[in-house]
Design an enzyme around this catalytic site. Structure first.
Site, PDB file in Angstrom:
ATOM      1  N   CYS A 113      70.640  20.888  46.303  1.00  0.00           N
ATOM      2  CA  CYS A 113      69.577  19.960  45.895  1.00  0.00           C
ATOM      3  C   CYS A 113      70.120  18.529  45.870  1.00  0.00           C
ATOM      4  O   CYS A 113      69.499  17.598  46.404  1.00  0.00           O
ATOM      5  CB  CYS A 113      69.041  20.380  44.519  1.00  0.00           C
ATOM      6  SG  CYS A 113      67.651  19.387  43.948  1.00  0.00           S
ATOM      7  N   CYS A 114      71.322  18.343  45.282  1.00  0.00           N
ATOM      8  CA  CYS A 114      71.940  17.004  45.252  1.00  0.00           C
ATOM      9  C   CYS A 114      72.214  16.496  46.669  1.00  0.00           C
ATOM     10  O   CYS A 114      72.082  15.302  46.938  1.00  0.00           O
ATOM     11  CB  CYS A 114      73.248  17.028  44.458  1.00  0.00           C
ATOM     12  SG  CYS A 114      73.046  17.087  42.664  1.00  0.00           S
ATOM     13  N   CYS A 153      68.618  12.734  37.262  1.00  0.00           N
ATOM     14  CA  CYS A 153      67.295  13.322  37.483  1.00  0.00           C
ATOM     15  C   CYS A 153      66.814  14.000  36.197  1.00  0.00           C
ATOM     16  O   CYS A 153      67.630  14.523  35.418  1.00  0.00           O
ATOM     17  CB  CYS A 153      67.376  14.368  38.583  1.00  0.00           C
ATOM     18  SG  CYS A 153      67.804  13.687  40.186  1.00  0.00           S
ATOM     19  N   CYS A 202      67.943  17.561  35.150  1.00  0.00           N
ATOM     20  CA  CYS A 202      69.394  17.737  35.044  1.00  0.00           C
ATOM     21  C   CYS A 202      70.030  16.795  34.028  1.00  0.00           C
ATOM     22  O   CYS A 202      71.240  16.567  34.059  1.00  0.00           O
ATOM     23  CB  CYS A 202      70.041  17.540  36.410  1.00  0.00           C
ATOM     24  SG  CYS A 202      69.428  18.707  37.622  1.00  0.00           S
ATOM     25  N   CYS A 228      77.922  14.930  41.342  1.00  0.00           N
ATOM     26  CA  CYS A 228      76.813  15.251  42.239  1.00  0.00           C
ATOM     27  C   CYS A 228      77.208  15.094  43.697  1.00  0.00           C
ATOM     28  O   CYS A 228      76.444  15.393  44.591  1.00  0.00           O
ATOM     29  CB  CYS A 228      75.620  14.372  41.943  1.00  0.00           C
ATOM     30  SG  CYS A 228      76.014  12.630  42.083  1.00  0.00           S
TER      31      CYS A 228
HETATM   32 FE1  SF4 Z   1      68.495  17.982  42.232  1.00  0.00          FE
HETATM   33 FE2  SF4 Z   1      69.375  17.853  39.704  1.00  0.00          FE
HETATM   34 FE3  SF4 Z   1      70.904  16.977  41.755  1.00  0.00          FE
HETATM   35 FE4  SF4 Z   1      68.727  15.640  40.982  1.00  0.00          FE
HETATM   36  S1  SF4 Z   1      70.619  15.966  39.806  1.00  0.00           S
HETATM   37  S2  SF4 Z   1      69.330  16.050  43.050  1.00  0.00           S
HETATM   38  S3  SF4 Z   1      67.302  17.342  40.468  1.00  0.00           S
HETATM   39  S4  SF4 Z   1      70.237  19.097  41.328  1.00  0.00           S
END
Ligand code: SF4
Length: 241
Positions: free
Chosen positions: A120-121, A201, A204, A229
């Site tokens: 996701c990151c 985010c 998170c 991240c």
């Molecule tokens: Fe995805 Fe969380 Fe990374 Fe944001 S911090 S990109 S929501 S995993």
């Protein structure tokens, strides 16, 4: 009690640190063009953008709008765009990648495994960061040594990667950051007043309790060692970015 009342305590050598930070930014702007500042809208980055603007440096700012930010972050971004002398450019993830990932793994995938969280990151932060840095000779971040064990050795100037990274607040304390914000009436993220020292985010990030580490509210369900991240992970350490 707000973040300023709680934290604004300058170090003894604050004035010297501030002067050195200003000199470093002036030197970076003069010697490293094109150069850009990454602004996450957290306290450190707002201080740096304020310095860039008050010194009238030719350093554009960029923000990664992951699509998962708090409404307060989006509101602060709008205020920054409206008031910053330096241009503020916003980078979004590739929409098709987001739709495919969420369709395949669900919108809460980050909680299921570190691999899915990093995926996701990668889509929402790392790939947009690569686009933001394309063609740049150097970039500026708000990393500080105090933020975590992983950041304890952060240098003021990191020339170990092909693109030089400036960390002008590397030796600032949290008290220095808030002292600067108070002295200069810097606009800051309201979640800092609700015990969020580090803001990312929405899914998170959580508030921290008294005595918890600075980054304890980021990816709190994971081991300490996994908590980056990918934005500041060195590629030559072989860690997935
Ligand atoms: Fe995805 Fe969380 Fe990374 Fe944001 S911090 S990109 S929501 S995993």
């Amino acid at each position: 009690m707000g973040a300023i009342d709680l934290h604004a305590r300058p170090s003894k050598d604050y004035d010297q640190k501030l002067a050195e930070t200003q000199q470093l930014l002036i030197r970076a702007a003069a010697e490293f063009s094109p150069l850009t500042q990454a602004n996450s809208l957290g306290a450190e980055d707002m201080v740096i953008t304020h310095l860039v603007n008050s010194l009238e440096l030719d350093i554009p700012v960029f923000v990664l709008e992951t699509g998962m930010l708090h409404q307060e972050t989006l509101d602060l971004l709008e205020r920054l765009k409206a008031t910053s002398r330096a241009p503020v450019k916003v980078f979004h993830p590739v929409q098709e990648s987001v739709v495919q990932f969420v369709g395949r793994e669900g919108k809460d995938a980050m909680y299921r495994s570190i691999g899915l969280r990093k995926a996701c990151c990668q889509i929402r932060k790392v790939e947009p960061l690569q686009r933001a840095l394309e063609g740049q000779r150097a970039w500026i971040t708000g990393l500080r040594r105090e933020q975590s064990a992983a950041r304890a050795e952060v240098p003021l100037v990191d020339a170990s990667e092909p693109r030089t990274k400036f960390n002008p607040l590397a030796n600032w304390t949290w008290g220095d950051v808030w002292h600067y914000i108070a002295q200069n009436q810097v606009d800051y993220h309201p979640l800092h007043d609700q015990f969020y020292p580090s803001i990312g985010c929405a899914p998170c990030t959580r508030a921290i309790s008294l005595g918890e580490d600075f980054r304890a509210g980021r990816w709190w369900w994971e081991d300490e060692a996994a908590k980056e991240c990918g934005l500041h992970v060195k590629t030559n350490e072989g860690v997935a970015a």
